[in-house]
Design an enzyme around this catalytic site. Structure first.
Site, mmCIF file in Angstrom:
data_model
loop_
_atom_site.group_PDB
_atom_site.id
_atom_site.type_symbol
_atom_site.label_atom_id
_atom_site.label_comp_id
_atom_site.label_asym_id
_atom_site.label_seq_id
_atom_site.Cartn_x
_atom_site.Cartn_y
_atom_site.Cartn_z
ATOM 1 C CE1 TYR A 139 -3.406 -2.592 -0.020
ATOM 2 C CE2 TYR A 139 -3.830 -2.182 2.304
ATOM 3 C CZ TYR A 139 -4.127 -2.845 1.133
ATOM 4 O OH TYR A 139 -5.149 -3.762 1.110
ATOM 5 C CE LYS A 185 0.794 -17.925 -2.187
ATOM 6 N NZ LYS A 185 0.107 -19.199 -1.890
ATOM 7 C CG ASP A 241 -7.332 -4.173 3.945
ATOM 8 O OD1 ASP A 241 -8.349 -4.105 4.669
ATOM 9 O OD2 ASP A 241 -7.185 -3.455 2.935
#
Length: 345
Positions: A139, A185, A241
């Protein structure tokens, strides 16, 4: 212990007052020495000062040890330029205090399993805390941009950014069930490998807390299939989020969800729900999330863990005894708060 109170808009003042009643009762019984000062914020501040986070409020936040926030926004201010809308005040508040960790608990209260979209046997016992890194990741990463042919963003984390949010998660777990799940990940992203390695390094300083790793796709599945097995979950900005919103539906009502934003400056405690202007002033708003946000303030700002648990227990009893309208009951804001106070006495 100085608290800056920002009631905000819509039902914000009503639910914040309910939380303050609970805090005053505890203060009277325990001699905590809590001091409050109320400041305009959001739409209320726009009406008074022309901006959502005016200088008097900014100064009050800087001088306080904690911020108790209600809610912001409403159709009255939707037509304003984006940079001065009420919601922009929230971003400015978080940025001004360098709040890098967002804590979102999701708890299915005993006896209210029927509210969850999951089967009751799966929802029973759910009490998970999502710790989301709030100021880094994709972000905010650079470079970012868009052309006619392509668009690009950058997922980037520094070691200090990961370390500090990991410490928040491990410290929280020490006060709970002593188990942290770190979500990444790492099987396809270098940032994920780096995140995992750094969290493991931090975890060595907490030998009393168990650490587990999950890939984000598997974690989303586990939160639906077996959410009760999780205690504290820590992850980056974009994964947090998504997972915090997924977890937020488990209890069955946004009116049950508190939150905390922690960092270098004054921590902020607020309900997850919005300003609900359609029911503002009707006396039917569910104050549970605001009261539980006050409990989080007691724990994370002032270290009063036992008192925080006492508030949570009183809320759990009140939810069964006099549930508010959004949970199928008829208790208004004042009646529900009175029940909480009775169980605190």
């Amino acid at each position: 212990m100085k608290v800056a109170v920002l009631p905000g808009d819509g039902i914000g003042p009503e639910v914040t007052e309910a939380a303050l009643k609970v805090l005053r009762a505890l203060d009277e019984a325990e001699g905590l020495g809590l001091a409050y000062e109320v400041f305009p914020f959001g739409g209320a501040a726009i009406d008074a000062f022309g901006e959502p986070f005016p200088e008097p409020t900014r100064k009050g936040v800087e001088e306080a040890e904690a911020v108790l926030l209600g809610s912001v926004g409403g159709p009255k201010w939707d037509g304003l330029p984006r940079k001065i809308r009420p919601e922009t005040g929230l971003l400015s508040l978080r940025k001004s205090q360098d709040l890098f960790a967002n804590l979102r608990p999701a708890k299915v209260f005993p006896g209210l399993e029927r509210l969850s979209p999951l089967k009751e046997e799966i929802a029973r016992g759910v009490d998970v805390l999502i710790v989301r890194e709030l100021t880094g990741g994709i972000y905010f990463g650079e470079p970012r941009g868009m052309s006619e042919a392509e668009a690009w963003n950058t997922e980037r984390y520094s070691k200090p950014e990961v370390e500090r949010v990991a410490r928040v998660a491990f410290e929280a777990a020490r006060k709970r069930r002593k188990h942290v799940v770190s979500v990444d990940k790492a099987n396809v992203l270098e940032v994920g490998e780096f995140w995992r390695k750094t969290v493991e390094e931090v975890g060595r300083g907490y030998p009393d807390v168990a650490l587990e790793h999950q890939y984000v796709d598997a974690m989303a599945m586990h939160l639906v299939r077996s959410p009760a097995r999780f205690d504290v979950v820590v992850t980056g900005n974009i994964f947090g989020d998504i997972l915090s919103d997924l977890a937020s539906v488990l209890p069955g009502s946004l009116g049950l969800l508190p939150s905390a934003s922690l960092g270098r400056g004054t921590p902020v405690f607020e309900p997850v729900h919005g300003s609900a202007p359609d029911i503002a002033g009707k006396g039917i708003a569910n104050p549970t999330a605001a009261i539980l946000s006050a409990a989080m303030m007691l724990e994370h700002a002032f270290g009063l863990v036992e008192l925080a648990r006492k508030v949570e227990d009183a809320v759990a009893k009140a939810l069964l005894e006099t549930p508010p309208p959004d949970l199928g009951g008829s208790a208004g804001t004042e009646a529900f708060t009175a029940t909480v106070l009775r169980h605190l006495a």
